[in-house]
Design an enzyme around this catalytic site. Structure first.
Site, PDB file in Angstrom:
ATOM      1  N   HIS A   1     -18.513  33.989 -28.799  1.00  0.00           N
ATOM      2  CA  HIS A   1     -19.532  33.095 -28.208  1.00  0.00           C
ATOM      3  C   HIS A   1     -19.046  32.508 -26.877  1.00  0.00           C
ATOM      4  CE1 HIS A   1     -23.136  30.304 -29.299  1.00  0.00           C
ATOM      5  NE2 HIS A   1     -23.046  30.482 -27.981  1.00  0.00           N
TER       6      HIS A   1
ATOM      7  N   ALA B   1     -27.839  36.248 -27.529  1.00  0.00           N
ATOM      8  CA  ALA B   1     -28.679  35.077 -27.820  1.00  0.00           C
ATOM      9  C   ALA B   1     -28.156  34.253 -29.001  1.00  0.00           C
ATOM     10  CB  ALA B   1     -30.105  35.533 -28.050  1.00  0.00           C
ATOM     11  N   ARG B   2     -28.515  34.633 -30.192  1.00  0.00           N
ATOM     12  CA  ARG B   2     -28.066  33.926 -31.381  1.00  0.00           C
ATOM     13  C   ARG B   2     -27.844  34.924 -32.510  1.00  0.00           C
ATOM     14  NH1 ARG B   2     -26.683  30.341 -28.662  1.00  0.00           N
ATOM     15  NH2 ARG B   2     -27.395  28.183 -28.631  1.00  0.00           N
TER      16      ARG B   2
ATOM     17  N   GLU C   1     -21.339  31.347 -37.492  1.00  0.00           N
ATOM     18  CA  GLU C   1     -20.120  31.228 -36.668  1.00  0.00           C
ATOM     19  C   GLU C   1     -19.265  30.063 -37.165  1.00  0.00           C
ATOM     20  OE1 GLU C   1     -21.231  30.824 -32.558  1.00  0.00           O
ATOM     21  OE2 GLU C   1     -22.379  32.682 -32.587  1.00  0.00           O
TER      22      GLU C   1
ATOM     23  N   ASP D   1     -21.925  38.731 -28.957  1.00  0.00           N
ATOM     24  CA  ASP D   1     -21.255  37.500 -28.520  1.00  0.00           C
ATOM     25  C   ASP D   1     -21.514  36.371 -29.505  1.00  0.00           C
ATOM     26  OD1 ASP D   1     -19.793  35.847 -26.613  1.00  0.00           O
ATOM     27  OD2 ASP D   1     -21.729  34.933 -26.095  1.00  0.00           O
TER      28      ASP D   1
ATOM     29  N   ILE E   1     -32.038  34.018 -18.906  1.00  0.00           N
ATOM     30  CA  ILE E   1     -30.867  34.882 -19.105  1.00  0.00           C
ATOM     31  C   ILE E   1     -31.288  36.348 -19.102  1.00  0.00           C
ATOM     32  CG2 ILE E   1     -29.038  35.512 -20.735  1.00  0.00           C
ATOM     33  CD1 ILE E   1     -28.972  32.512 -21.544  1.00  0.00           C
TER      34      ILE E   1
ATOM     35  N   GLY F   1     -20.552  33.290 -23.850  1.00  0.00           N
ATOM     36  CA  GLY F   1     -21.560  33.553 -22.812  1.00  0.00           C
ATOM     37  C   GLY F   1     -21.465  32.613 -21.623  1.00  0.00           C
TER      38      GLY F   1
HETATM   39  N1  NAD Z   1     -24.162  33.604 -25.908  1.00  0.00           N
HETATM   40  C1  NAD Z   1     -24.206  32.417 -25.337  1.00  0.00           C
HETATM   41  O1  NAD Z   1     -23.198  31.801 -25.067  1.00  0.00           O
HETATM   42  C2  NAD Z   1     -25.525  31.817 -24.985  1.00  0.00           C
HETATM   43  C3  NAD Z   1     -25.551  30.926 -23.926  1.00  0.00           C
HETATM   44  C4  NAD Z   1     -26.760  30.390 -23.558  1.00  0.00           C
HETATM   45  C5  NAD Z   1     -27.905  30.693 -24.272  1.00  0.00           C
HETATM   46  N2  NAD Z   1     -27.843  31.526 -25.324  1.00  0.00           N
HETATM   47  C6  NAD Z   1     -29.065  31.862 -26.060  1.00  0.00           C
HETATM   48  O2  NAD Z   1     -29.943  32.542 -25.170  1.00  0.00           O
HETATM   49  C7  NAD Z   1     -31.267  32.080 -25.421  1.00  0.00           C
HETATM   50  C8  NAD Z   1     -32.127  32.322 -24.199  1.00  0.00           C
HETATM   51  O3  NAD Z   1     -31.794  31.417 -23.175  1.00  0.00           O
HETATM   52  P1  NAD Z   1     -32.701  31.346 -21.855  1.00  0.00           P
HETATM   53  O4  NAD Z   1     -32.176  30.248 -21.017  1.00  0.00           O
HETATM   54  O5  NAD Z   1     -32.870  32.691 -21.281  1.00  0.00           O
HETATM   55  O6  NAD Z   1     -34.076  30.888 -22.515  1.00  0.00           O
HETATM   56  P2  NAD Z   1     -35.535  31.105 -21.910  1.00  0.00           P
HETATM   57  O7  NAD Z   1     -36.403  30.146 -22.650  1.00  0.00           O
HETATM   58  O8  NAD Z   1     -35.508  31.044 -20.432  1.00  0.00           O
HETATM   59  O9  NAD Z   1     -35.906  32.602 -22.308  1.00  0.00           O
HETATM   60  C9  NAD Z   1     -36.247  32.992 -23.583  1.00  0.00           C
HETATM   61  C10 NAD Z   1     -37.353  34.034 -23.478  1.00  0.00           C
HETATM   62  O10 NAD Z   1     -37.627  34.502 -24.795  1.00  0.00           O
HETATM   63  C11 NAD Z   1     -39.027  34.633 -24.913  1.00  0.00           C
HETATM   64  N3  NAD Z   1     -39.409  34.546 -26.325  1.00  0.00           N
HETATM   65  C12 NAD Z   1     -39.411  33.467 -27.125  1.00  0.00           C
HETATM   66  N4  NAD Z   1     -39.838  33.783 -28.350  1.00  0.00           N
HETATM   67  C13 NAD Z   1     -40.128  35.104 -28.314  1.00  0.00           C
HETATM   68  C14 NAD Z   1     -40.623  36.016 -29.277  1.00  0.00           C
HETATM   69  N5  NAD Z   1     -40.944  35.617 -30.524  1.00  0.00           N
HETATM   70  N6  NAD Z   1     -40.797  37.298 -28.912  1.00  0.00           N
HETATM   71  C15 NAD Z   1     -40.508  37.696 -27.645  1.00  0.00           C
HETATM   72  N7  NAD Z   1     -40.049  36.878 -26.688  1.00  0.00           N
HETATM   73  C16 NAD Z   1     -39.839  35.586 -27.029  1.00  0.00           C
HETATM   74  C17 NAD Z   1     -39.613  33.504 -24.085  1.00  0.00           C
HETATM   75  O11 NAD Z   1     -40.935  33.789 -23.689  1.00  0.00           O
HETATM   76  C18 NAD Z   1     -38.655  33.466 -22.918  1.00  0.00           C
HETATM   77  O12 NAD Z   1     -39.098  34.281 -21.858  1.00  0.00           O
HETATM   78  C19 NAD Z   1     -31.066  30.617 -25.806  1.00  0.00           C
HETATM   79  O13 NAD Z   1     -32.143  30.141 -26.590  1.00  0.00           O
HETATM   80  C20 NAD Z   1     -29.777  30.637 -26.569  1.00  0.00           C
HETATM   81  O14 NAD Z   1     -30.047  30.810 -27.935  1.00  0.00           O
HETATM   82  C21 NAD Z   1     -26.662  32.106 -25.697  1.00  0.00           C
HETATM   83  O1  3PG Z   2     -22.344  29.087 -24.798  1.00  0.00           O
HETATM   84  C1  3PG Z   2     -22.621  27.930 -24.946  1.00  0.00           C
HETATM   85  O2  3PG Z   2     -22.524  27.088 -24.058  1.00  0.00           O
HETATM   86  C2  3PG Z   2     -23.030  27.490 -26.281  1.00  0.00           C
HETATM   87  O3  3PG Z   2     -23.683  28.510 -26.927  1.00  0.00           O
HETATM   88  C3  3PG Z   2     -23.959  26.426 -26.130  1.00  0.00           C
HETATM   89  O4  3PG Z   2     -25.216  26.810 -26.526  1.00  0.00           O
HETATM   90  P1  3PG Z   2     -26.089  27.846 -25.676  1.00  0.00           P
HETATM   91  O5  3PG Z   2     -25.562  29.132 -26.192  1.00  0.00           O
HETATM   92  O6  3PG Z   2     -27.463  27.576 -26.080  1.00  0.00           O
HETATM   93  O7  3PG Z   2     -25.795  27.505 -24.271  1.00  0.00           O
END
Ligand code: NAD
Ligand code: 3PG
Length: 329
Positions: free
Chosen positions: A295, A247-248, A277, A272, A168, A297
């Protein structure tokens, strides 16, 4: 490994689903699985669920279902694999799942672009004062254009610091570059040059934060990152920085961000995701410089269908005994 529930020859495998799904996904599920939909949050732990769950060998959950060690231990012996309709997996204790011989799948990649679009929406909404603008128009108080009205901050030519340059984070960087931003990032490890695409790597948050006129949180919630954006780190940002969190919620210490939004240390935030939540910290609602989304995303129709296809493919591959890259345990 737990024994599989007995299945008559030709019978479809039984799938317990904790939530509602788009009709397109339900239709594909119906082709291959005998699905039981609980369609309510917390379904796994709800009294009365046990008989339906015990009849299933596969389970489909979301990020709102907690599968900590106790919940994994409490799953009926019939359950052999769990897929989460999310890429984030902090709600699942993978070590407990491995110890029990439970397979776990998630939905990487298919939602990265949708999330990156919302990442830019967060930066734009915060920087261009969308919360105030929407309230003005919808509240009927708009008196017409003036040179002083709701001036915000542009993205063009600014530095964006990305914390977590994963799937992302990189999609956000691509889009932010198109807005003329200069991308810097901090990640657990440095990316290969082709993935870096000109972004500048910082080996620590302490190095990234002082140059981040805009900051985007895009890393997972882990023991290392929970509470990442606290008062000490906010103080390292340039005054008037703009912060986004795709992210979270747990990456942010709400009281510290609220304080910074009041003093102007953080000029605006786009969020987001939130701690606890959907019970958002009440102080955010009093802050016109906080742009909030519920939320959303990954919330495009196309993405939700793709997430559905991916979990179905994963569970079918599990039943065939095939390896898959999106298997976590
Ligand atoms: N808002 C939303 O609806 C939504 C949707 C999907 C995912 N997310 C969140 O986004 C996060 C990222 O998703 P992604 O697919 O890009 O994951 P990903 O695993 O591809 O990317 C995460 C990156 O964070 C880095 N990382 C991990 N721990 C770290 C630290 N301590 N310091 C620095 N960098 C660190 C990793 O090396 C990796 O490059 C998910 O874990 C999820 O929590 C949110
Ligand atoms: O947006 C979403 O689909 C929900 O957050 C599900 O979790 P994700 O954020 O890790 O995808």
């Amino acid at each position: 490994m737990a024994d599989a529930v007995s299945r008559a020859v030709g019978a479809k495998p039984r799938l317990f689903v904790t939530f509602s799904l788009p009709p397109e996904v339900r239709a594909v599920i119906a082709d291959s699985f005998d699905a039981h939909y609980a369609e309510a949050p917390g379904a796994l732990a709800r009294p009365g669920t046990e008989p339906a769950l015990a009849a299933c060998e596969l389970v489909l959950v979301t990020a709102t279902d907690t599968l900590d060690a106790a919940a994994v231990a409490a799953l009926p012996a019939s359950v052999r694999a769990v897929a989460t309709y999310s890429v984030g997996h902090e709600h699942i204790d993978l070590a407990a799942a491995r110890a029990r011989g439970l397979a776990i799948y998630h939905t990487p990649d298919v939602l990265s672009e949708a999330c990156a679009e919302v990442g830019l929406l967060l930066l734009l909404g915060a920087a261009r004062r969308a919360t105030e603008s929407i309230a003005l128009v919808r509240g009927g108080g708009w008196q017409g254009w003036t040179p002083l009205q709701l001036n915000g901050w542009g993205l063009t030519g600014k530095r964006l610091g990305v914390v977590g340059m994963g799937r992302i984070g990189r999609e956000i960087a691509t889009r932010a570059r198109a807005f003329g931003m200069d991308i810097h990032y901090y990640n657990r490890s440095r990316l290969a040059p082709e993935l870096e695409a000109g972004a500048r790597y910082h080996a620590s948050a302490e190095s990234l934060l002082p140059v981040s006129q805009f900051l985007m949180l895009a890393c997972p919630a882990t023991a290392d990152t929970i509470g990442f954006l606290n008062a000490a780190r906010i103080a390292q940002l340039p005054r008037g920085a703009i912060v986004g969190n795709i992210a979270r919620g747990s990456l942010v210490v709400d009281e510290d961000l609220v304080a910074a939004l009041k003093t102007g240390q953080v000029a605006a935030a786009g969020l987001d995701v939130f701690n606890h939540e959907p019970d958002i910290h009440p102080a955010y609602f009093d802050l016109p410089n906080c742009f909030m989304l519920p939320h959303v995303g990954s919330a495009t129709i196309e993405t939700r269908v793709e997430m559905g296809r991916l979990v179905i493919d994963s569970l079918q591959a599990f039943l065939r005994g095939e390896p898959r890259g999106n298997r976590l345990a």
